[in-house]
Motif scaffolding. Structure first.
Motif, PDB file in Angstrom:
ATOM      1  N   THR A  43       0.846  -1.188   0.000  1.00  0.00           N
ATOM      2  CA  THR A  43       0.000   0.000   0.000  1.00  0.00           C
ATOM      3  C   THR A  43       0.880   1.235   0.000  1.00  0.00           C
ATOM      4  OG1 THR A  43      -1.659  -1.179   1.274  1.00  0.00           O
ATOM      5  CG2 THR A  43      -1.832   1.214   1.233  1.00  0.00           C
ATOM      6  N   PRO A  46       1.072   8.068   0.986  1.00  0.00           N
ATOM      7  CA  PRO A  46       1.261   9.347   0.319  1.00  0.00           C
ATOM      8  C   PRO A  46       2.218  10.268   1.053  1.00  0.00           C
ATOM      9  CG  PRO A  46      -0.885   9.246   1.357  1.00  0.00           C
ATOM     10  CD  PRO A  46      -0.286   7.898   1.498  1.00  0.00           C
ATOM     11  N   ARG A  47       2.757  11.191   0.312  1.00  0.00           N
ATOM     12  CA  ARG A  47       3.608  12.235   0.852  1.00  0.00           C
ATOM     13  C   ARG A  47       4.834  11.684   1.568  1.00  0.00           C
ATOM     14  NH1 ARG A  47       0.677  16.476  -0.118  1.00  0.00           N
ATOM     15  NH2 ARG A  47       2.360  17.773   0.606  1.00  0.00           N
ATOM     16  N   ILE A 161       8.702  14.078   8.152  1.00  0.00           N
ATOM     17  CA  ILE A 161       8.069  14.442   6.902  1.00  0.00           C
ATOM     18  C   ILE A 161       7.145  15.623   7.118  1.00  0.00           C
ATOM     19  CG2 ILE A 161       6.367  13.682   5.221  1.00  0.00           C
ATOM     20  CD1 ILE A 161       8.108  10.913   6.209  1.00  0.00           C
ATOM     21  N   ASP A 168      -0.410  20.938  -5.567  1.00  0.00           N
ATOM     22  CA  ASP A 168      -0.234  19.977  -6.653  1.00  0.00           C
ATOM     23  C   ASP A 168      -0.986  20.462  -7.874  1.00  0.00           C
ATOM     24  OD1 ASP A 168       1.187  17.807  -5.185  1.00  0.00           O
ATOM     25  OD2 ASP A 168      -0.595  18.041  -3.935  1.00  0.00           O
TER      26      ASP A 168
ATOM     27  N   ASP B 617      -6.170   3.680  -4.818  1.00  0.00           N
ATOM     28  CA  ASP B 617      -5.909   3.594  -3.380  1.00  0.00           C
ATOM     29  C   ASP B 617      -7.207   3.548  -2.589  1.00  0.00           C
ATOM     30  OD1 ASP B 617      -3.387   3.974  -4.231  1.00  0.00           O
ATOM     31  OD2 ASP B 617      -3.199   6.029  -3.491  1.00  0.00           O
ATOM     32  N   TYR B 619      -8.602   4.560   1.349  1.00  0.00           N
ATOM     33  CA  TYR B 619      -8.299   5.188   2.628  1.00  0.00           C
ATOM     34  C   TYR B 619      -9.487   4.997   3.559  1.00  0.00           C
ATOM     35  CZ  TYR B 619      -4.403   7.272   0.193  1.00  0.00           C
ATOM     36  OH  TYR B 619      -3.254   7.434  -0.513  1.00  0.00           O
ATOM     37  N   ASN B 661      -5.525  15.151  -4.834  1.00  0.00           N
ATOM     38  CA  ASN B 661      -4.521  16.171  -5.138  1.00  0.00           C
ATOM     39  C   ASN B 661      -3.644  16.419  -3.932  1.00  0.00           C
ATOM     40  OD1 ASN B 661      -5.721  16.363  -7.537  1.00  0.00           O
ATOM     41  ND2 ASN B 661      -6.504  18.464  -7.305  1.00  0.00           N
ATOM     42  N   HIS B 662      -4.319  16.492  -2.807  1.00  0.00           N
ATOM     43  CA  HIS B 662      -3.568  16.796  -1.597  1.00  0.00           C
ATOM     44  C   HIS B 662      -2.556  15.710  -1.294  1.00  0.00           C
ATOM     45  CE1 HIS B 662      -2.544  18.140   2.318  1.00  0.00           C
ATOM     46  NE2 HIS B 662      -2.805  16.934   2.784  1.00  0.00           N
ATOM     47  N   LEU B 663      -2.950  14.467  -1.521  1.00  0.00           N
ATOM     48  CA  LEU B 663      -2.044  13.367  -1.205  1.00  0.00           C
ATOM     49  C   LEU B 663      -1.050  13.128  -2.332  1.00  0.00           C
ATOM     50  CD1 LEU B 663      -4.647  10.854   0.252  1.00  0.00           C
ATOM     51  CD2 LEU B 663      -3.088  12.321   1.513  1.00  0.00           C
ATOM     52  N   GLY B 664      -1.271  13.810  -3.452  1.00  0.00           N
ATOM     53  CA  GLY B 664      -0.366  13.605  -4.579  1.00  0.00           C
ATOM     54  C   GLY B 664      -0.572  12.258  -5.237  1.00  0.00           C
ATOM     55  N   ARG B 665      -1.812  11.773  -5.243  1.00  0.00           N
ATOM     56  CA  ARG B 665      -2.107  10.493  -5.855  1.00  0.00           C
ATOM     57  C   ARG B 665      -3.050  10.712  -7.042  1.00  0.00           C
ATOM     58  NH1 ARG B 665       1.132   6.705  -4.748  1.00  0.00           N
ATOM     59  NH2 ARG B 665      -0.474   5.213  -5.293  1.00  0.00           N
ATOM     60  N   GLN B 712       4.707  11.938  10.863  1.00  0.00           N
ATOM     61  CA  GLN B 712       3.705  12.575  10.007  1.00  0.00           C
ATOM     62  C   GLN B 712       2.382  12.592  10.773  1.00  0.00           C
ATOM     63  OE1 GLN B 712       1.011  10.765   8.397  1.00  0.00           O
ATOM     64  NE2 GLN B 712       1.527   9.092   9.786  1.00  0.00           N
ATOM     65  N   LEU B 715      -1.721  10.568   8.721  1.00  0.00           N
ATOM     66  CA  LEU B 715      -2.325   9.260   8.907  1.00  0.00           C
ATOM     67  C   LEU B 715      -2.386   8.936  10.392  1.00  0.00           C
ATOM     68  CD1 LEU B 715      -0.278   7.437   6.151  1.00  0.00           C
ATOM     69  CD2 LEU B 715      -2.591   8.345   5.953  1.00  0.00           C
ATOM     70  N   VAL B 726      -3.379  -3.413   3.120  1.00  0.00           N
ATOM     71  CA  VAL B 726      -3.365  -2.453   4.218  1.00  0.00           C
ATOM     72  C   VAL B 726      -4.113  -1.203   3.767  1.00  0.00           C
ATOM     73  CG1 VAL B 726      -1.910  -1.092   5.741  1.00  0.00           C
ATOM     74  CG2 VAL B 726      -1.134  -3.329   4.973  1.00  0.00           C
ATOM     75  N   GLY B 727      -5.043  -0.753   4.560  1.00  0.00           N
ATOM     76  CA  GLY B 727      -5.717   0.517   4.298  1.00  0.00           C
ATOM     77  C   GLY B 727      -5.176   1.556   5.258  1.00  0.00           C
ATOM     78  N   LEU B 728      -5.037   2.784   4.799  1.00  0.00           N
ATOM     79  CA  LEU B 728      -4.488   3.821   5.670  1.00  0.00           C
ATOM     80  C   LEU B 728      -5.618   4.646   6.279  1.00  0.00           C
ATOM     81  CD1 LEU B 728      -1.608   4.877   3.282  1.00  0.00           C
ATOM     82  CD2 LEU B 728      -1.449   3.406   5.287  1.00  0.00           C
ATOM     83  N   LEU B 738      -5.765  21.302   7.598  1.00  0.00           N
ATOM     84  CA  LEU B 738      -4.762  21.389   6.547  1.00  0.00           C
ATOM     85  C   LEU B 738      -5.073  22.401   5.471  1.00  0.00           C
ATOM     86  CD1 LEU B 738      -3.225  18.038   5.529  1.00  0.00           C
ATOM     87  CD2 LEU B 738      -2.150  20.209   6.069  1.00  0.00           C
TER      88      LEU B 738
END
Lengths: 169, 749
Positions: A43, A46-47, A161, A168, B617, B619, B661-665, B712, B715, B726-728, B738
């Motif tokens: 998995t 991100p970031r 981090i 983005d 993904d 979440y 967008n925020h996660l860059g995915r 971080q 998460l 695995v799920g975040l 944020l």
């Protein structure tokens, strides 16, 4: 040059697990290796820096997986049939040990290295980052780079981090 | 090497010293806070002593043990002198340990610790010596104990449950010991059991029990030190002692069930105590009654002696008659009591166990069982969702799978409930605290408790206790004014602290509310500015100012009191609550009072989460934070300065956070109309989170992401989903804070 002498850890004789990254061969001390698993779904988190591949579920324990190729800034390669994850037990000072995975192209073998086969890290000059290298070993004509896997993971274990978002676009 | 082994395990000694140091930080004179924990650590330390231990360390540990014993005997309060000595002692022990570890000679023990009266409370002459007459001619009046069921019910219940087990251990142990008098392990465990028993009894002010346990313990100590050799008289005495303690226990059980609640419990103990004392000094442990048997029984008041045979028909023949009256009660109640006691005795060994209905078990085992059940649930859904299994077209299989999932769900619910305990125990400790604080601060205080039956995860309850202590101390010390000030402000003289717990939206809300003077925002701000926590001239809202009190080292108290003002406290609260994934907020009205609100999850182990998809993904968003979700219609979303988007949610323009967008995915829903907006909130802030799709709602077992990701805050953890992936889990608190106003983003980048 001073950079290469940052740490005093050097390779010691003993058993090493060797593996391949591209055409190169590396070794880590067998004592810290818990197990080797086949590539399983990872998995992405991100970031995170690109060498943090993501997290996996190993029988109910969630652990981070590092892409050693990305860590050493080698060329990117597709995951192949023999790609696997080496699970390493990392001892964090002042805390419980934890497990992390290192993704490698292929696992080779376990070798017993004698002091005679070990060599200190050659001086590459300041252009090469050798802080994770314990030394090199020459076996059957091939050169294997011995890595300080504990150090690599310890640093990754405490990376800071930024949670500040980039725009983005 | 031999030096290291001399204190059989320096490392564990150092660990216990560490525990003591932690407790010492919280002790206060004439309070019982930390007493039992320190006592336990001191006991452990003294167990580490063996013949090669350097004399000074031995003496020091014994001295500390003596202080603890006296404190326990002395109404369970740590005197200021004891605390001071413990502090000094701890420093010395630390140095001694360090020296031992390095193989150096350990420092000399302070003279007062090695002296004969090293058991007395420092600065106070031993109080117990006087009451030890040589002859046992007149044993005086038998002391009775009265249970304070109103305030200590849970503690008593716990004590009683524990005591049944301890007594069983003692009985078992003493019989083993009689066979092998050289087995020091057994005698140590018996000794420890008595000691624990004494500690518990002293804590609850059950004087007669405490004294009996104390004297028996002293005798066992002599045996342990080989000053005394066990013989059948001593064995009999110990058994008789346990019988007497059991009688107490039975009475307590009966009272807990409501039979004759509040009446004094009387079990003759003086004779046993005399025998124990005489045995300790090397005299005979034989029943005093051997010489004057007829006299012994009447001492315990005639009516009881009559009731005794009925209540205790199964009494071991070896036990002396005088020790036997099982259920010594005031005459009026005698028939009822005798029946109750008889029933207990009739049940035999099972009687005690059945009375409480509790099983003690290792919390580690419990946690690992809950984890495993979590794994089982995942494995079960992996089987059910397996594509190969789904291809099988069989009604029978479908039925079996349904049955399997029903059972696993039920099992999971049960396993989870094992960890749930009512908050009552913690709350009742607070009423004690308030009572003690009231007398030490000369304020009149009442504590009103609400929602004591609210259940939550025991791991949470444990951590919560500390937080509540700090908050209540804070309220008592800073919040509630003294009676004169209260009168001047037109308030009733008695300050009221309201402590409540309630379920709210799948979580627990705990409030500590006082009717004191409220937070002084000006003073807080001035103090914060003075300490450089806030820039001079900064303009802060009231709630921002209030939250300053949670900063480490912050205290507005001009005078540092025993209670608070040292600047530790509220930051501990914040830290503990954070670690429980909870929130704490303050509201305060000057002159009216202050309210602390703690919002906590029900359990630490699982959350109910909404699984959302973004690209490939998945979440998890905790449902606790979700207000609603909807698919936005075209034209309902507006942009602000072409950077931010808002959507109208029930009349409120809510900023949108494009999660992908925020996660860059990569995302699938480029236009908001193609995706789903999930409205999450935390505190006052709300955000519309744009995701590609909703996948489902599921209870998930939270797994830590480990060290790698602890820096971080995006998460909150992870969970293994039904297919083994695995799920975040997203941290909603971060998400809502944020989405930055464009100006700040530029600044941050």
């Amino acid at each position: 040059m001073a950079q290469t002498i940052e740490h005093t850890a050097t390779a010691t004789a003993g058993r090493y697990l060797t593996f391949r990254l591209g055409t190169e061969s590396y070794g880590v001390q067998l004592a810290s290796v818990r197990e080797i698993i086949r590539l399983c779904p990872i998995t992405p988190v991100p970031r995170m820096p690109s060498h943090i591949k993501g997290v996996i579920n190993l029988r109910g324990t969630v652990m981070a997986v590092l892409d050693l190729r990305a860590k050493f800034r080698l060329d990117h390669a597709e995951m192949g049939e023999r790609t696997c994850i080496i699970i390493v037990q990392v001892n964090i000072p002042g805390s419980n040990s934890t497990m992390m995975g290192a993704m490698v192209d292929a696992v080779e073998e376990v070798v017993q290295l004698t002091q005679a086969e070990l060599e200190a890290t050659p001086d590459f000059g300041s252009g090469t980052d050798t802080q994770y290298i314990l030394g090199v070993a020459t076996i059957r004509g091939g050169v294997k780079t011995l890595l300080d896997i504990q150090k690599i993971f310890l640093e990754e274990g405490t990376i800071a981090i930024s949670s500040n978002p980039k725009l983005d676009k | 090497m031999s030096v290291i082994s001399s204190f059989s395990n320096v490392a564990s000694a150092v660990e216990h010293l560490g525990l003591i140091a932690e407790e010492l930080a919280f002790v206060a004179p004439n309070e019982d806070t930390g007493l039992l924990s320190i006592n336990r650590s001191v006991m452990e330390l003294s167990d580490l002593i063996h013949p090669e231990t350097p004399e000074p360390i031995k003496a020091a540990v014994l001295a500390a043990k003596g202080w603890m014993d006296s404190s326990l005997d002395n109404g369970c309060k740590l005197s200021a002198a004891t605390i001071e000595s413990l502090g000094k002692w701890h420093g010395w022990m630390d140095a001694a340990m360090e020296a031992t570890r390095l193989g150096e000679k350990c420092p000399d023990v302070l003279p007062e610790w090695s002296s004969k009266d090293a058991g007395a409370i420092p600065g106070k002459i031993a109080t117990k010596v006087a009451q030890e007459p040589e002859a046992a001619k007149d044993l005086g009046e038998e002391p009775a104990i009265t249970l304070n069921l109103d305030s200590d019910r849970d503690l008593i219940n716990e004590f009683n449950g524990e005591s049944a087990e301890l007594l069983a251990n003692i009985e078992q142990g003493i019989l083993v010991f009689e066979e092998n008098p050289d087995d020091s392990g057994t005698i140590d465990s018996i000794f420890r059991a008595f000691h624990t028993f004494k500690g518990g009894a002293a804590f609850l002010h059950l004087g007669a029990i405490r004294d009996l346990a104390h004297d028996l313990e002293s005798m066992l100590d002599a045996i342990r030190k080989k000053e005394l050799r066990i013989n059948s008289d001593i064995t009999d005495l110990i058994l008789a002692g346990t019988d007497a303690l059991k009688s107490f226990s039975r009475e307590i059980t009966a009272q807990l069930r409501g039979v004759g609640a509040g009446t004094p419990i009387l079990v003759p103990t003086l004779e046993l105590r005399e025998r124990a004392k005489s045995a300790t000094k090397g005299g005979s442990a034989a029943p005093l009654g051997k010489a004057k048997a007829p006299a012994a029984a009447p001492v315990a008041a005639a009516p009881k002696a009559e009731a005794a045979p009925a209540a205790k028909p199964a009494a071991p023949a070896a036990a002396p008659a005088a020790a036997k009256p099982a259920s010594a009660t005031p005459p009026a109640k005698a028939p009822v009591k005798a029946a109750a006691a008889g029933a207990g005795a009739g049940g035999g060994g099972g009687g005690e166990g059945g009375a409480t209905g509790f099983v003690k078990l290792d919390t580690g085992k419990l946690d690992s069982m809950v984890d495993l059940v979590g794994e089982l649930v995942i494995a079960q859904s992996m089987v059910v969702q397996n594509p190969d299994v789904q291809k099988i077209n069989s009604l029978q299989l479908a039925r079996c799978l349904r049955q399997l999932s029903r059972i696993t769900t039920e099992l999971q619910r049960n396993a989870m409930s094992l960890r749930m305990v009512p908050i009552r125990g913690v709350f009742h400790k607070m009423s004690r605290l308030v009572r003690d604080l009231g007398s030490s601060t000369q304020k009149q205080l009442t504590l009103i408790l609400d929602g004591e039956d609210t259940e939550l995860d025991r791991n949470i309850v444990e951590k919560l206790g500390d937080c509540l202590i700090h908050m209540i101390r804070n309220s008592c010390d800073h919040g509630i004014e003294n009676p004169t000030d209260r009168a001047a402000a037109g308030k009733p003289p008695v300050g009221v602290i309201h402590l409540s717990a309630a379920h709210q939206r799948g979580g627990i809300v705990i409030r500590v509310q006082d009717d004191g003077k409220g937070l002084n925002t000006e003073k807080i701000l001035a103090k914060a500015t003075e300490r450089g926590l806030v820039k001079p001239g900064a303009v802060l809202s009231d709630s921002e100012i209030h939250s300053l009190v949670f900063l480490p080292g912050f205290s507005t108290a001009d005078i540092i009191t025993d209670l608070s003002g040292r600047g530790v406290g509220m930051d501990v609260v914040q830290r503990n609550i954070d670690s429980l994934r909870g929130k704490v907020e303050i509201t305060s009205t000057p002159g009216k009072g202050t309210t602390f609100t703690i919002v906590l999850p029900l359990t630490l182990a699982i959350i109910e989460g909404l699984i959302v998809g973004i690209g490939t993904d998945r979440y998890i968003i905790p449902t606790l934070a979700i207000r609603e979700s909807f698919r936005p219609r075209a034209g309902t979303i507006y942009t602000v300065q072409q950077r931010q988007e808002v959507v109208n949610v029930r009349g409120k323009q809510t900023p949108i956070l494009r999660l992908g967008n925020h996660l860059g995915r990569p995302v699938r829903a480029v236009n908001p109309e193609e995706g789903i907006i999930i409205v999450v909130e935390s505190g006052d802030a709300a955000r519309g989170i744009l995701v590609d799709e909703l996948i489902g709602k599921q209870e998930v077992v939270i797994k830590s992401l480990g060290k790698t990701f602890e820096h971080q805050n995006l998460l909150a953890g992870s969970a293994v989903l039904g297919d083994g992936w695995v799920g975040l889990i997203l941290d909603v608190d971060t998400l809502v804070r944020l989405t930055p106003p464009p100006i700040k983003t530029v600044a941050a980048a």
